[in-house]
Design an enzyme around this catalytic site. Structure first.
Site, PDB file in Angstrom:
ATOM      1  N   ASN A  92       0.799  -1.222   0.000  1.00 40.03           N
ATOM      2  CA  ASN A  92       0.000   0.000   0.000  1.00 40.03           C
ATOM      3  C   ASN A  92       0.834   1.277   0.000  1.00 40.03           C
ATOM      4  O   ASN A  92       0.372   2.310  -0.480  1.00 40.03           O
ATOM      5  CB  ASN A  92      -0.919   0.004   1.226  1.00 40.03           C
ATOM      6  CG  ASN A  92      -1.470   1.373   1.533  1.00 40.03           C
ATOM      7  OD1 ASN A  92      -2.372   1.878   0.849  1.00 40.03           O
ATOM      8  ND2 ASN A  92      -0.930   2.026   2.558  1.00 40.03           N
ATOM      9  N   TYR A 161       2.446  10.557 -11.155  1.00 42.64           N
ATOM     10  CA  TYR A 161       1.774   9.592 -10.279  1.00 42.64           C
ATOM     11  C   TYR A 161       1.017   8.563 -11.104  1.00 42.64           C
ATOM     12  O   TYR A 161       1.089   7.355 -10.825  1.00 42.64           O
ATOM     13  CB  TYR A 161       0.823  10.344  -9.355  1.00 42.64           C
ATOM     14  CG  TYR A 161       0.070   9.483  -8.372  1.00 42.64           C
ATOM     15  CD1 TYR A 161       0.718   8.886  -7.299  1.00 42.64           C
ATOM     16  CD2 TYR A 161      -1.313   9.282  -8.496  1.00 42.64           C
ATOM     17  CE1 TYR A 161       0.033   8.110  -6.382  1.00 42.64           C
ATOM     18  CE2 TYR A 161      -2.008   8.518  -7.585  1.00 42.64           C
ATOM     19  CZ  TYR A 161      -1.338   7.929  -6.530  1.00 42.64           C
ATOM     20  OH  TYR A 161      -2.035   7.171  -5.629  1.00 42.64           O
ATOM     21  N   LYS A 165       1.481   4.432 -11.086  1.00 41.67           N
ATOM     22  CA  LYS A 165       0.396   3.526 -10.734  1.00 41.67           C
ATOM     23  C   LYS A 165       0.004   2.630 -11.906  1.00 41.67           C
ATOM     24  O   LYS A 165      -0.482   1.509 -11.708  1.00 41.67           O
ATOM     25  CB  LYS A 165      -0.806   4.320 -10.227  1.00 41.67           C
ATOM     26  CG  LYS A 165      -0.562   4.946  -8.849  1.00 41.67           C
ATOM     27  CD  LYS A 165      -0.211   3.896  -7.795  1.00 41.67           C
ATOM     28  CE  LYS A 165      -0.109   4.476  -6.394  1.00 41.67           C
ATOM     29  NZ  LYS A 165       0.131   3.451  -5.360  1.00 41.67           N
TER      30      LYS A 165
END
Length: 267
Positions: A92, A161, A165
């Site tokens: 996470n 980002y 991801k």
């Protein structure tokens, strides 16, 4: 017994000291798992572990810098020793640094690559090594990586980002294919969380407004809600429940995929 029952499972959650990670650790513990929190914030991580422990769950804390290989090796060994095994790994830990493409700072991009991509890759490496036959735990299990709706949409301000991801998504699928082909007995999946009003999520809204992309942080949040068929932001519990599902026997034939938990925003 419910297929979502995790009694007897041993889990390690990275970035588990706060935010989404804390919620995921709490949900796994509530489902019956023993949980170790891995985080670079020692004080907050220990406090969160103690908080979860007050519910009667078996918990612990281990210092973990996900960008450092030796830290991963030590954290996995410590988790197996403390819990007696490792069945669930939740990757996470992540960072988001907002920027227009024309203003990207290589240092910020490298930071996101280190935590979001290298950190997740090292987590899968050491998780698979521990869970596969002959490993420190050796009983198979499940790895859940945390990608983002940012991997599936083009939202301004988050190019770097989004790229990291998207990489998490691809690595997840390849790791699942390799684990299956080599008989590791480990399922590897990821989730795509939508925007959640954690400190990290709200900072994104502030940053987007400061970059001139929206009139205000409230307008940025409103834009996200407007793109979401469910008509609201996500909640920590929404993401945590998805992790419990993917870690459980209810997802026993779910492998190598990404689960959207974004209220339909990325559809």
């Amino acid at each position: 017994m419910s297929a979502f029952d995790l009694h007897g499972r041993r889990a390690l959650v990275t970035g588990g000291a706060q935010g989404l990670g804390q919620g995921m650790a709490e949900a796994l513990a509530a489902a019956g798992a023993a949980v170790v929190i891995g985080d670079v914030n020692d004080e907050l991580g220990r406090e969160t572990a103690q908080l979860i422990g007050k519910t009667g769950a078996t918990t612990g804390f281990v210092h973990l810098d996900v960008t450092d290989e030796s830290s991963w090796a030590a954290a996995v060994t410590a988790t197996v020793a403390e819990l007696g095994g490792l069945d669930v790994l939740v990757n996470n830990a992540g960072v988001e640094i907002t920027s227009l493409v024309v203003d990207i700072d290589p240092r910020d991009l490298r930071r996101m690559l280190e935590v979001n991509v290298v950190g997740t890759a090292l987590g899968m490496k050491h998780g698979l090594r521990a869970m596969r036959p002959g490993g420190e735990a050796g009983a198979g299990g499940a790895i859940v990586n945390v990608s983002s709706v940012a991997a599936t949409i083009a939202f301004p301000g988050i190019a770097g980002y989004s790229g990291t991801k998207s990489a998490v998504d691809r690595m997840t699928r390849i790791a699942a294919a390799e684990a299956g082909r080599l008989g590791y007995g480990v399922r590897v999946n990821c989730i795509y969380p939508g925007l959640v009003p954690t400190a990290m999520g709200m900072q994104l809204a502030v940053d987007c407004a400061e970059l001139g992309l929206f009139e205000s942080p409230e307008a940025a949040v409103g834009a996200v809600v407007g793109l979401t068929p469910s008509g609201r932001l996500g909640e920590v519990a929404d993401m945590a429940d998805a992790v419990v599902f993917l870690a459980s026997d209810a997802a026993r034939f779910v492998n190598g995929t990404g689960l959207s938990v974004d209220g339909g925003m990325g559809s």
